[in-house]
Design a protein around this motif. Structure first.
Motif, mmCIF file in Angstrom:
data_model
loop_
_atom_site.group_PDB
_atom_site.id
_atom_site.type_symbol
_atom_site.label_atom_id
_atom_site.label_comp_id
_atom_site.label_asym_id
_atom_site.label_seq_id
_atom_site.Cartn_x
_atom_site.Cartn_y
_atom_site.Cartn_z
ATOM 1 N N ASP A 40 13.237 3.842 -4.195
ATOM 2 C CA ASP A 40 12.554 2.568 -3.963
ATOM 3 C C ASP A 40 11.643 2.212 -5.132
ATOM 4 O OD1 ASP A 40 13.799 2.562 -1.534
ATOM 5 O OD2 ASP A 40 12.063 3.242 -0.395
ATOM 6 N N GLU A 45 9.495 9.369 -0.475
ATOM 7 C CA GLU A 45 9.078 8.047 -0.943
ATOM 8 C C GLU A 45 7.596 7.808 -0.685
ATOM 9 O OE1 GLU A 45 10.601 6.101 -2.772
ATOM 10 O OE2 GLU A 45 12.752 6.312 -2.511
ATOM 11 N N ASN A 46 7.120 8.199 0.498
ATOM 12 C CA ASN A 46 5.712 7.964 0.829
ATOM 13 C C ASN A 46 4.776 8.750 -0.089
ATOM 14 O OD1 ASN A 46 6.407 6.217 2.899
ATOM 15 N ND2 ASN A 46 6.376 7.808 4.471
ATOM 16 N N HIS A 49 6.549 5.288 -3.710
ATOM 17 C CA HIS A 49 5.857 4.149 -3.110
ATOM 18 C C HIS A 49 4.459 3.971 -3.700
ATOM 19 C CE1 HIS A 49 8.414 3.672 0.812
ATOM 20 N NE2 HIS A 49 9.066 3.369 -0.289
ATOM 21 N N ASN A 50 3.988 4.968 -4.450
ATOM 22 C CA ASN A 50 2.685 4.858 -5.099
ATOM 23 C C ASN A 50 2.782 4.274 -6.506
ATOM 24 O OD1 ASN A 50 1.307 6.117 -2.875
ATOM 25 N ND2 ASN A 50 2.086 8.086 -3.587
ATOM 26 N N THR A 83 7.257 -0.045 -7.489
ATOM 27 C CA THR A 83 7.999 0.249 -6.262
ATOM 28 C C THR A 83 8.525 -1.028 -5.614
ATOM 29 O OG1 THR A 83 7.855 1.299 -4.085
ATOM 30 C CG2 THR A 83 5.895 0.183 -4.865
ATOM 31 N N GLY A 100 9.109 -0.923 -2.315
ATOM 32 C CA GLY A 100 8.772 -0.794 -0.910
ATOM 33 C C GLY A 100 9.985 -0.395 -0.092
ATOM 34 N N SER A 101 9.772 -0.254 1.195
ATOM 35 C CA SER A 101 10.855 0.174 2.071
ATOM 36 C C SER A 101 11.741 -0.984 2.517
ATOM 37 C CB SER A 101 10.290 0.888 3.302
ATOM 38 O OG SER A 101 9.377 0.041 3.976
ATOM 39 N N ASP A 116 7.980 -5.758 2.318
ATOM 40 C CA ASP A 116 6.928 -4.745 2.312
ATOM 41 C C ASP A 116 5.750 -5.238 1.464
ATOM 42 O OD1 ASP A 116 5.372 -2.412 2.089
ATOM 43 O OD2 ASP A 116 7.144 -1.151 2.302
ATOM 44 N N ARG A 134 5.192 -4.200 -2.233
ATOM 45 C CA ARG A 134 6.131 -4.690 -3.247
ATOM 46 C C ARG A 134 5.513 -5.890 -3.958
ATOM 47 N NH1 ARG A 134 12.258 -5.033 -3.042
ATOM 48 N NH2 ARG A 134 12.842 -6.638 -4.534
#
Length: 665
Positions: A250, A393-394, A398-399, A403, A405-406, A410, A413
């Protein structure tokens, strides 16, 4: 009537002679009147099944005669289709219905009834009777509701009122008129039809769940046709079962390359695939691979399998502040027994790359494991690896500022492609981050395994509980075994034209000194063992299995390393007229220049270019390792020669300096 006679009448198993096998009733939920009647029935049935008292004594104790007792026992021994067991004591509950109501009266209009409203009050069970009398209508209505296509051209409906219109048409085609049900009611059976939809959904649960989205459909498929939930047995031994899957990361990343004009360009590529193999018993990630392709291929799967087996070594990190956690790592790095370890079963989805002939062949002959593809479209059956991807991802990508996002909406994003280009978040950064994140994951406590870290748990079970896995035989520990392919080709050549023997494979001629000097072999079939990662050299075997030797690609094809995928891509582009080269040009270099030019406008070609750059770096690294090993060997030879020279000179000096012996007489 005796107990055995009752069992024979209902074709029941003898275990139901034992009342402890009957379903029971919670008496606390019954009111006082129903409780009194139920207890009398239960006492009468129990005494009758025990057959210790006469019918007269049972009547005196419970107040129920033999005929009524027999009727009650028959109700108790009836089979309950919903619970898949007999009714048992449940059938003794007052006013308990054990069978559905079946209408026997006619549903046509009675001439003595003046109004339709009065007639409608006298039609209980009319819809069920219609479905039983006309099974063709029932089947078509069920398919229309579940949106299934039959063998013929059957229409599909979405709205209930459209299905109702279709229902009325079917009734008319069966010859039902205005005097017959449902045409003789005010709503023409609409409410009954809607109630039937609910019953139809319960009878076809999985098919009905698919009408409410993919998530509902996947959840419904967790239960099979026998209504038993698919459960995973408790696995304790490491490498007993592993799960494999691919996940598109992601985040966006960039590639920096030089254009044909000599300018440096930084641009984003398509999102990268992360392929992972995880041990089910310990949750350890035993290997992974980053695929730069738009969709990962069978060769990417093989590289992931190879990385999970070959002993791991840490990368050299160039990102400031990025370090490996001391407790992390990979099993093949920190556990000696896990070097070259093999698993017994691989669980994966039904993707074509996972189940290709080449992948299955390597898993069978090299890894020697079973393949469990599982049901299609149900990722929950590989819940462990799916949960890892979410955690991965978390905790990681995602940091990043780039990213995605999911999901598209999100909130984290924020123009990921623009951010990736602005801060030049490169593929080298991706490779280092991925390696550190997975290594640290293996050393982080996990709630699913009693707060052990995956590596701690595997180490304990292997070293303390003696659960060591199988390992790959030494003679199979070569890269070519993971990517080898066998093909048969006839030796070509022509004495009249003076063309010496050669082998033709994928548009290129292969020769060797031995083959060129063996014209008597023309027409003989050879078995070629091909390393699909490097087609410069092919190993050949005769029909009896004896090795013939190595054959080298002719011309410039034998200069630059290239894979089978690249060879096919080059041939296709050449046949399509998109590239051209002479016998004096290196086709691999021409192909790379074509990709570089296309990369200016196409993300897909940027991904290909990134793969080319990665292979180039790997080849340079391999050449450096070869050179270093050669230097080490040369140094050791020189040291040995020097030591041998010194030892010989010392021996000579010892001889020269040896004192003379004296003898006393």
């Amino acid at each position: 009537m005796s107990r055995k006679r009752l069992l024979q009448l209902f074709q029941m198993h003898e275990k139901y002679l034992d009342l402890s096998n009957w379903p029971i009733v919670n008496k606390l939920l019954l009111n006082q009147d129903d409780l009194k009647l139920y207890e009398r029935r239960e006492l009468a049935v129990s005494l009758y099944m025990e057959q210790k008292l006469t019918n007269k004594e049972i009547f005196e104790a419970a107040g129920i005669n033999e005929k009524e007792i027999t009727r009650l026992i028959k109700r108790c021994l009836m089979w309950d289709k919903d619970t898949n067991i007999i009714w048992g004591f449940r059938a003794l509950i007052p006013q308990k219905r054990t069978t559905n109501y079946q209408r026997k009266a006619q549903t046509s209009v009675d001439l003595n009834i003046n109004t339709i409203e009065d007639h409608a009050k006298k039609l209980p069970g009319a819809f069920s009777k219609l479905m039983d009398d006309y099974p063709a209508i029932k089947e078509k209505i069920s398919k229309a509701h579940l949106r299934k296509i039959g063998s013929g051209k059957e229409p599909q409906f979405v709205r209930g009122k459209d299905i109702h219109s279709y229902f009325i048409e079917l009734c008319k085609k069966e010859g039902l008129g205005e005097r017959d049900y449902p045409l003789n009611t005010s709503d023409r059976g609409k409410r009954s039809l809607y109630r039937y939809f609910k019953t139809n959904e319960f009878n076809h649960f999985a098919a009905a769940a698919s009408l409410y989205g993919s998530e509902a459909s996947r959840n419904a498929k967790k239960i099979n046709s026998n209504n038993f939930e698919f459960t995973t047995p408790l696995l304790v031994r490491p490498y007993q079962r592993v799960q494999f899957d691919g996940h598109r990361i992601d985040a966006f990343f960039t590639i920096t390359y030089k254009t044909p004009e000599g300018d440096w360009v930084t641009d984003t590529i398509e999102r990268i695939w992360l392929l992972v193999i995880i041990d089910v018993a310990t949750r350890v990630i035993i290997g992974y691979h980053l695929s730069f392709n738009k969709e990962y291929t069978q060769y990417d799967v093989l590289k992931c399998i190879k990385n999970a087996i070959v002993p791991y070594s840490k990368r050299v990190l160039f990102i400031d502040g990025l370090v490996y956690h001391e407790s992390g790592g990979f099993p093949s790095e920190v556990i000696p027994q896990a070097e070259w370890a093999l698993w017994d079963e691989l669980s994966c989805d039904n993707a074509k790359a996972n189940l290709s002939l080449m992948v299955r062949d390597r898993l069978y002959h090299v890894v020697d494991c079973r393949i469990n593809p599982g049901p299609a479209g149900v990722p929950e059956f590989r819940g462990i690896i799916e949960r890892f991807f979410r955690t991965f991802e978390n905790r990681g990508f995602h940091n990043l500022i780039s990213t995605t996002g999911s999901h598209p909406n999100d909130p984290i994003r924020k123009e990921p492609e623009r951010a990736a280009k602005r801060y030049e978040i490169s593929l080298e950064d991706l490779e280092e981050l991925t390696d550190v994140l997975i290594s640290d994951y293996n050393g982080t406590p996990h709630k699913g395994i009693n707060n052990f870290s995956p590596l701690e748990l595997m180490k304990q079970r292997i070293e303390l509980r003696n659960m060591s896995p199988r390992t790959l035989e030494p003679f199979k520990r070569k890269d070519i075994l993971f990517f080898s392919l066998q093909q048969k080709r006839n030796i070509r050549g022509n004495v009249k034209n003076g063309k010496r023997p050669f082998i033709h494979y994928e548009g290129v001629d292969y020769r060797s000194t031995v083959l060129s000097n063996s014209p008597f072999l023309i027409g003989i079939e050879l078995t070629l063992v091909i390393n699909t990662e490097d087609l410069r050299v092919i190993r050949a075997f005769l029909s009896d299995g004896s090795e013939f030797g190595y054959l080298t690609a002719s011309g410039k094809w034998g200069v630059s390393p290239h894979s089978l995928v690249e060879r096919k891509a080059i041939n296709k582009l050449r046949n399509d007229g998109k590239i051209s080269f002479t016998q004096y040009q290196n086709p691999v270099v021409v192909y790379h220049e074509f990709i570089k030019k296309k990369s200016l406008k196409s993300k897909r070609y940027r991904n290909r270019h990134a793969e080319v750059l990665r292979k180039t770096k790997e080849e340079e690294r391999r050449q450096l390792e070869i050179q270093e090993s050669e230097h080490v060997i040369e140094r050791k030879v020189r040291e040995n020669n020097q030591s041998s020279t010194q030892s010989s000179s010392l021996k000579q000096n010892e001889v020269n300096l040896k004192p003379l012996k004296t003898f006393n007489y």
